[in-house]
Write a protein that holds these residues in place. Structure first.
Motif, short mmCIF file in Angstrom:
data_model
loop_
_atom_site.label_atom_id
_atom_site.label_comp_id
_atom_site.label_asym_id
_atom_site.label_seq_id
_atom_site.Cartn_x
_atom_site.Cartn_y
_atom_site.Cartn_z
N LYS A 31 30.06 -10.94 2.37
CA LYS A 31 29.90 -9.75 1.55
C LYS A 31 29.02 -10.07 0.34
O LYS A 31 29.28 -11.01 -0.39
CB LYS A 31 31.27 -9.26 1.08
CG LYS A 31 31.24 -7.88 0.46
CD LYS A 31 32.64 -7.40 0.17
CE LYS A 31 32.64 -6.00 -0.42
NZ LYS A 31 34.00 -5.52 -0.66
N ARG A 32 27.97 -9.27 0.13
CA ARG A 32 27.08 -9.49 -1.01
C ARG A 32 27.73 -8.98 -2.29
O ARG A 32 28.45 -8.01 -2.29
CB ARG A 32 25.75 -8.76 -0.79
CG ARG A 32 24.92 -9.30 0.35
CD ARG A 32 23.72 -8.41 0.62
NE ARG A 32 22.81 -8.37 -0.51
CZ ARG A 32 21.76 -7.56 -0.58
NH1 ARG A 32 21.50 -6.74 0.43
NH2 ARG A 32 20.98 -7.56 -1.62
N ALA A 33 27.46 -9.70 -3.38
CA ALA A 33 28.01 -9.30 -4.67
C ALA A 33 27.36 -8.00 -5.12
O ALA A 33 26.15 -7.81 -4.96
CB ALA A 33 27.78 -10.40 -5.70
N ARG A 34 28.15 -7.13 -5.70
CA ARG A 34 27.64 -5.86 -6.18
C ARG A 34 27.57 -5.87 -7.70
O ARG A 34 28.35 -6.53 -8.38
CB ARG A 34 28.53 -4.71 -5.72
CG ARG A 34 28.49 -4.46 -4.23
CD ARG A 34 29.29 -3.21 -3.87
NE ARG A 34 29.24 -2.95 -2.44
CZ ARG A 34 28.27 -2.27 -1.85
NH1 ARG A 34 27.28 -1.78 -2.59
NH2 ARG A 34 28.26 -2.07 -0.56
N GLY A 35 26.61 -5.11 -8.22
CA GLY A 35 26.52 -4.95 -9.66
C GLY A 35 27.55 -3.95 -10.16
O GLY A 35 28.26 -3.33 -9.38
N ARG A 36 27.60 -3.82 -11.47
CA ARG A 36 28.53 -2.86 -12.06
C ARG A 36 27.96 -1.44 -11.95
O ARG A 36 26.77 -1.23 -12.18
CB ARG A 36 28.76 -3.18 -13.53
CG ARG A 36 29.43 -4.53 -13.74
CD ARG A 36 29.65 -4.78 -15.21
NE ARG A 36 29.89 -6.20 -15.43
CZ ARG A 36 29.91 -6.77 -16.61
NH1 ARG A 36 29.65 -6.05 -17.68
NH2 ARG A 36 30.15 -8.05 -16.72
#
Length: 397
Positions: free
Chosen positions: A138-143
């Motif tokens: 899973k790719r990290a998501r921004g805020r």
């Protein structure tokens, strides 16, 4: 070696293509009549390995090409679509909305054609690699910071645009603001932008599946922030559905550390949809009874729907002791502490009208400190809750 599937009945174009690609790539040509098939039927005629690039020849009917391209883009997003045709603004825009990535002129020089098609093939391979990586981890998501207010006229867009500019200074090219007031959005004017593209262009066609194409529809601000601007005409808002907005925000959160959403007043279906994705809510309230009551009712509705973001910030705008109200009055009504106070200011609304956010120039103003405090509160040193249910305020005021 890349594989190209070509739709054309033009012997001249076949020769042109053979000259450009030589024998270093696999090329299969299907007659132009095949454009009338479904995408699945078309690819069933492919005799080789996976298709990297689909090329529509100059003799394909425009209507068939657009329908076929839209179907391929939806069902087989890893295949890059290229059109060879005499370019016209209307055709180019329609082609891009249907999923075409590049439009090449029929008289293009062989070397340039080869370079364009090889670049398309590399893009296809990148799409497959990214899809494989996403399947594995899973790719990290921004805020996702949603700036909201149940009532209009409280300075929501002013806060949102300053937030985008301030975060862009902390994270150069890392902040994007999306104008979700789809009928009457003012992000473009608040940032002094004249966008070439709007959100309508970004939620259809290739941009809905390709981050590289999506970024081409963003407007760049001198601060380093990016903007996805609202439609030019209110009627165009009807073409954008909540599902479009959700897909767009999901895409942007994978590409930017900060996604700022300037929502429309109230709790419309687009606002409720984005609240499912918001990691932080910024609630803007004026120092007047209608605004305070509207915020209280809005928060109560979201508590009942269990749609409160994991973390929330209350911004009190136009703060003035002469209003007859106090900060304590506001807090007692909405049931949350006021985190940021923006004193009444002549410069702040003027800066928005001029298209130059206060944080862009750091002009001396009573509200400047509060805006900087807001940036510090939401900046890189703050952590985003991993679970949307963490820190959820479910209690009633």
């Amino acid at each position: 070696m890349s594989r190209f599937l070509v739709l054309t009945s033009s012997a001249e174009f076949e020769r042109q293509l053979a000259t450009a690609l030589g024998e270093t790539h696999e090329v299969q040509v299907l007659a132009s009549e095949a454009a009338g098939c479904s995408p699945g039927q078309l690819l069933a005629r492919n005799l080789g390995g996976p298709v990297d690039v689909m090329v529509f020849g100059p003799d394909i009917r425009t209507e068939q090409m657009l329908v076929m391209a839209a179907g391929l883009e939806h069902a087989f997003p890893d295949i890059v679509l290229v059109l060879v045709a005499v370019a016209a603004p209307e055709l180019t825009l329609a082609a891009m909305r249907s999923g075409i990535r590049d439009v090449l002129p029929p008289d293009i020089e062989a070397g340039r054609m080869r370079a364009a098609l090889e670049h398309a093939a590399e893009t296809s391979k990148s799409r497959r690699q990214i899809a494989s990586e996403e399947a594995g981890q899973k790719r990290a998501r921004g805020r996702v910071i949603s700036v909201m207010s149940p009532k209009g006229g409280v300075g929501k867009t002013t806060v949102a645009t300053n937030l985008a500019v301030g975060l862009a200074k902390l994270a150069p090219m890392g902040a994007v603001i999306v104008d979700l007031d789809l009928q009457f959005g003012d992000v473009a004017s608040g940032l002094g932008l004249e966008p070439q593209y709007t959100i309508n262009d970004a939620v259809t066609g290739a941009a809905s599946n390709d981050a590289m194409v999506l970024k081409a529809f963003l407007s760049r601000h001198p601060s380093g922030a990016y903007a996805m601007c609202a439609p030019r005409r209110p009627a165009e808002a009807d073409l954008i559905k909540p599902a479009h907005v959700i897909t767009l925000i999901n895409q942007l959160s994978l590409e930017f550390p900060y996604v700022i959403l300037d929502t429309s007043p109230g709790l419309g279906e687009e606002v409720l949809a984005v609240l499912e994705l918001a990691t932080h809510g910024v609630w803007v309230c004026g120092m007047d009874i209608p605004s305070i009551r509207g915020l209280n009712h809005g928060l109560e509705v979201l508590r009942q729907l269990d749609l409160m973001p994991p973390s929330n910030t209350i911004v009190l705008n136009f703060a003035d002791k002469r209003s007859g109200l106090t900060v304590q009055d506001v807090e007692a009504t909405v049931g949350l502490p006021v985190d940021i106070i923006l004193p009444w200011s002549r410069t702040l609304p003027f800066s928005t009208n001029a298209g130059v956010p206060l944080l862009q120039e750091n002009r001396r103003d009573p509200a400047l400190k509060g805006l900087k405090n807001l940036i510090a509160l939401l900046g890189p040193n703050q952590s985003t809750p991993a679970n949307k249910n963490l820190n959820r305020r479910g209690e009633k005021p």
